[in-house]
Design an enzyme around this catalytic site. Sequence first.
Site, short mmCIF file in Angstrom:
data_model
loop_
_atom_site.label_atom_id
_atom_site.label_comp_id
_atom_site.label_asym_id
_atom_site.label_seq_id
_atom_site.Cartn_x
_atom_site.Cartn_y
_atom_site.Cartn_z
CG HIS A 19 -1.88 -1.13 1.38
ND1 HIS A 19 -3.43 -0.68 0.82
CD2 HIS A 19 -2.07 -2.23 1.66
CE1 HIS A 19 -3.78 -1.94 0.72
NE2 HIS A 19 -3.18 -2.85 1.25
CD GLU A 202 -6.13 -7.88 5.96
OE1 GLU A 202 -7.10 -7.54 5.04
OE2 GLU A 202 -5.20 -7.63 6.06
CG ASP A 280 -0.46 -5.52 3.69
OD1 ASP A 280 -1.38 -5.81 4.70
OD2 ASP A 280 -1.19 -4.85 2.74
O1 LIG Z 1 -3.79 -5.18 5.32
C1 LIG Z 1 -4.35 -4.33 5.02
N1 LIG Z 1 -5.81 -4.91 4.95
C2 LIG Z 1 -6.79 -4.03 4.58
N2 LIG Z 1 -6.64 -2.60 4.25
C3 LIG Z 1 -5.51 -2.21 4.39
C4 LIG Z 1 -4.31 -3.14 4.76
N3 LIG Z 1 -3.25 -2.45 4.56
C5 LIG Z 1 -3.71 -1.15 4.15
N4 LIG Z 1 -5.19 -0.92 4.01
C6 LIG Z 1 -5.82 0.15 3.57
O2 LIG Z 1 -6.39 0.79 4.86
C7 LIG Z 1 -7.06 1.87 4.02
C8 LIG Z 1 -8.07 2.42 5.07
O3 LIG Z 1 -8.77 3.25 4.39
C9 LIG Z 1 -7.92 1.09 2.95
O4 LIG Z 1 -8.16 1.64 1.66
C10 LIG Z 1 -6.88 -0.15 2.66
O5 LIG Z 1 -6.26 0.15 1.28
#
Ligand SMILES: O=c1[nH]cnc2c1ncn2[C@@H]1O[C@H](CO)[C@@H](O)[C@H]1O
Length: 341
Positions: A19, A202, A280
């Site tokens: 991300h 997840e 991640d």
């Molecule tokens: O491991 C993860 N699982 C789910 N969402 C995640 C993860 N890492 C980052 N985000 C991010 O958290 C944001 C919150 O608005 C989500 O948009 C997602 O992209």
Amino acid sequence: MTDLPTFIAGLPKVELHVHHVGSASPRIVAELAARHEGRSPVPADPEALADYFAFRDFAHFIEVYLSVVDLIRDADDVWLLTHEVARELARQQVRYAELTVTPYSHVHRGIPAPAFCEAIEDARKRAEADFGIALRWCFDIPGEAGLPAAEQTLRIALDERPDGLISFGLGGPEIGVPRPQFKPYFDQARAAGLRSVPHAGETTGPETIWDALRELGAERIGHGISAALDPELMTHLAERRIPLEVCPTSNVRTRAVASLDEHPLPQLIEAGVPVSINSDDPPMFGTTLNDEYAVAARLLGIGPEGVAALARDAVAAAFLAPAEAARISAEIDAYQASAAR
Ligand SMILES: O=c1[nH]cnc2c1ncn2[C@@H]1O[C@H](CO)[C@@H](O)[C@H]1O
């Protein structure tokens, strides 16, 4: 043969589940916090930041994640973050990365969509020139913001359509955010040629993965680790060659899995499910992509040969043109051969 960490450090790789904001290093977070002095709970001190990135549970992780999103206030912040994320990936010999970006979260905080897309595109092109790394974008819906965020994410994807945009995702919490409601948005994104890569399985069970496959046309699954609870699903993923983007340390740090020793990665590999190894939100989880390959090697009881095979599997799962995938795979082969001498 060099030792495994050294082998991993030099191994050419691709990264498919990382991300944008989640990759903000302590140095970048400190720089962004300093730029917007005092108006954020995020500590500017890298030491204090390590403690700040300790999560009670998944909901707390999302809360902390969003507090870092709040630091990104203008296009210059977006450019800085993107270029630095590329630098760090290239340092780990990542040749190609599909970076998950959440435009809604930034537009919602006042950065106009055209300025946001221009900043990521300019940083992407500069990163290719500066570091030799190819970046592509996954635009994901922050699930916690629901259908309004889905609508706006789709609008931005289709109206701005930055050159690097290749896929459409869904992140954030799964609990209380059922996947079927997003079908209209994924249908339109796929009809426009974007690849479908939602998070699922997840923090919830196999049924969320089935929903992502059946309702959202998922071509890959973000995380998907609860597939290990459903042999029929694992067979389906193995037979249809639908890859999971597995992020081992993330699952432990967000409490999705109690400990690395209980991580289902070995069962998934054993069942023939295609898997890529990913980081991640590396600085938030105190890890790097290289560390994740070392974790996978330990969990799977593999050495350099097996780790090189994992890198090839990630290339095979990438939305790369065949010629580009072949080029990176050949680089992995050559590297493995030279390290074996
Ligand atoms: O491991 C993860 N699982 C789910 N969402 C995640 C993860 N890492 C980052 N985000 C991010 O958290 C944001 C919150 O608005 C989500 O948009 C997602 O992209």
